[in-house]
Design an enzyme around this catalytic site. Structure first.
Site, short mmCIF file in Angstrom:
data_model
loop_
_atom_site.label_atom_id
_atom_site.label_comp_id
_atom_site.label_asym_id
_atom_site.label_seq_id
_atom_site.Cartn_x
_atom_site.Cartn_y
_atom_site.Cartn_z
N SER A 190 0.84 -1.19 0.00
CA SER A 190 0.00 0.00 0.00
C SER A 190 0.89 1.25 0.00
O SER A 190 1.75 1.40 -0.87
CB SER A 190 -0.95 -0.06 1.19
OG SER A 190 -1.99 0.86 1.07
N ASP A 457 -8.17 -4.60 -6.69
CA ASP A 457 -7.80 -3.65 -5.65
C ASP A 457 -8.27 -2.25 -6.05
O ASP A 457 -7.90 -1.74 -7.11
CB ASP A 457 -6.28 -3.65 -5.48
CG ASP A 457 -5.80 -2.77 -4.33
OD1 ASP A 457 -6.64 -2.11 -3.68
OD2 ASP A 457 -4.58 -2.76 -4.09
#
Length: 528
Positions: A190, A457
């Site tokens: 991330s 995602d």
């Protein structure tokens, strides 16, 4: 669960549970809509959450860092790190996990059975979790005022890591394991994934290789792709219901009749949320739970599937004439059930709905700056360098799953409300995304830099696998891999028995082991 006291308010029931979840979530970047940020601010006032009794434990140490790497202040702080030497043998690499925007001790399962342990086992490596400045207990200041946050930047964080790699000595581990004499592999997911990529680009003599998992290397102000990838990836029937409800709500909110606008808010149990964009922001908040999906149910959340999609049901043409005097679709009525249960029902007197969910109508909850307001650290990074303001698509031909009232100007309100100008520091009018993207953005690349992303995602739009990025070849020297049906950094966690992991997770773990082993074969320590 008993009601949760939050400042002068009292939030209870489902909203209290939601707040507990927000405060106790793992370290991953969260949706940036103002109501989500406000809920995080309210959650910061709750009592600290106890750590799981069965959480794995590793020795924790500290490394002394300067407060400012680029100007002398005379101040230092202690940066925490955790170490696993269970697989280490002399000559093995050091594999460091970037803990990113949260406490490092939340990352112990990754050191125990996740990618850190997998790579260390395969390479005789020493595995480390390194806590980021301003998170966990690696906090160099006494409060989170705008002035005190001025040393929280990408540049300072990168310099922390470089200083650590260049100078650390590990208790109980003989020899000099600093770079460049020892190969260091930098892993992050991330925001931490972007940090890993940046470390390989900025400090190639110190970071021999890096893995950027769901690395949001492209900063953007108008991050409309986040919600649009959810629209494309989530179950079609569920999304059709969301689209229908959002479109219908927007039409009601566009009415010139105040009674009509009040009526649609009342259907959702939020008649007293004064500012229309705040009401729309509440409706968008459950959608961010999509990123909490995980292949391991012990880590992931089923909120999106069970609490949202199952309640929304399947599309049909039925309508209901409500007690508020308006006629709405079945999709809107079911969406209202979700909001009433998980948001409206928890906001109880003496709190007003503006106190629970308002921005400009109740800005005081953004103003607290004491050290318990941990939400302020990542939000400051959002407001100063990263952006990620989640909006609907700019093209009206693309269906929307959030209201058109959620504009960049509205999302930016959080930055203005939370960070008053200080004596030494002021948050810019808009985030300086150029300071991030100059390192490569979508095109960030280097030998021995692996890009690993998830097909589903919502953050993929900010990674090198974005629809806006150019395709790349996948090679051993520059791996470029998209995990099918995966959401956010799916390769990060693992099971004690790796044979019980889903096939696509076993595959990506095996691929990561293979290319890291291949990289290490090319390592040559510099001559003294």
């Amino acid at each position: 669960m008993s009601p949760l006291s939050v400042g002068v308010f009292r939030l209870a029931g489902a909203l209290a549970v939601l707040l507990l979840g927000l405060a106790g979530t793992d370290a991953r970047i969260r949706p940036t809509n103002p109501v989500h940020v406000k809920l995080a601010a309210l959650a910061a006032a709750k009592a600290p959450q106890a750590r799981r009794a069965d959480a794995p434990s590793f020795p924790v140490y500290t490394f002394t860092q300067p407060l400012d790497h680029f100007a002398e202040t005379g101040h230092t702080f202690e940066q925490r790190y955790w170490l696993s030497d269970r697989h280490y043998k002399p000559g093995g690499p050091v594999i460091v996990f970037e803990a990113g925007e949260g406490p490092g001790d939340e990352r112990m399962p990754i050191l125990d059975t996740g990618i850190m342990d997998i790579l260390a086992n395969a390479t005789n490596g020493l595995a480390i979790v390194l806590e980021h400045r301003y998170y966990g207990e690696s906090i160099p200041v006494q409060n989170f005022t705008t002035d005190s946050l001025r040393w929280l930047s990408n540049e300072q964080a990168a310099a922390d890591s470089a200083n650590f790699i260049d100078n650390v000595t590990f208790p109980g581990i003989p020899g000099d394991l600093t770079a460049p004499g020892t190969p260091w592999i930098y892993y992050g997911g991330s925001y931490g994934g972007a940090r890993a990529a940046h470390m390989r680009v900025l400090y190639p003599d110190l970071v021999f290789g890096a893995i950027s998992s769901s690395g949001v290397a492209h900063a953007t102000i108008d991050d409309w792709r986040y919600m649009d990838i959810i629209r494309q990836s989530a179950p079609a029937a569920c999304i059709a219901q969301v689209e229908k409800a959002v479109d219908e709500v927007d039409r009601f909110l566009a009415s010139p009749d105040p009674a009509t606008r009040h009526a649609i808010k009342a259907v959702f149990g939020l008649p007293n949320v004064t500012y229309d964009p705040d009401f729309a922001s509440v409706l968008s908040d459950p959608l961010g739970s999509w990123q909490d999906n995980n292949w391991d149910p012990a880590i992931g959340s089923d909120f999106f599937a069970v609490q949202l999609c199952d309640v929304l049901g399947t599309p049909d043409d039925s309508t209901v004439h409500t007690a508020q005097g308006i006629t709405v679709s079945n999709a809107t009525l079911n969406y209202a059930k979700v909001i009433m249960k998980h948001y409206a029902a928890g906001c109880r007197p003496p709190a007003t709905q503006d106190e629970c969910f308002g921005t400009i109508t109740a800005p005081e909850s953004f103003a607290a700056t004491d050290i318990s307001q941990t939400w302020r650290a990542w939000q400051y990074q959002v407001c100063t360098q990263w952006g990620f303001f989640m909006t609907p698509p700019p093209d009206p031909a693309i269906p929307r799953i959030i209201s058109k009232l959620i504009t960049v100007d509205y999302v930016a309100l959080t930055c203005k409300l939370a960070y008053a100008p200080g004596e030494f520091n002021t948050v810019p009018e808009r985030p300086d995304v150029a300071s991030v993207n100059k390192l490569g953005g979508y095109n960030i690349a280097s030998d021995r830099l692996a890009i690993i992303d998830g097909q589903d995602d919502p953050w993929r739009g900010d990674t090198p696998h974005s629809p806006a990025a150019h395709p790349r070849a996948d090679t051993t020297l520059r791996p470029f891999k998209l995990i099918p049906n995966a959401v956010h950094h799916y390769d990060e966690n693992g099971l004690a028995d790796h044979s019980q992991e889903p096939p696509e997770i076993q595959t990506i773990h095996q691929q990561e082991v293979a290319f890291v082993q291949a990289w290490l074969k090319d390592f040559k320590a510099p001559k003294a």
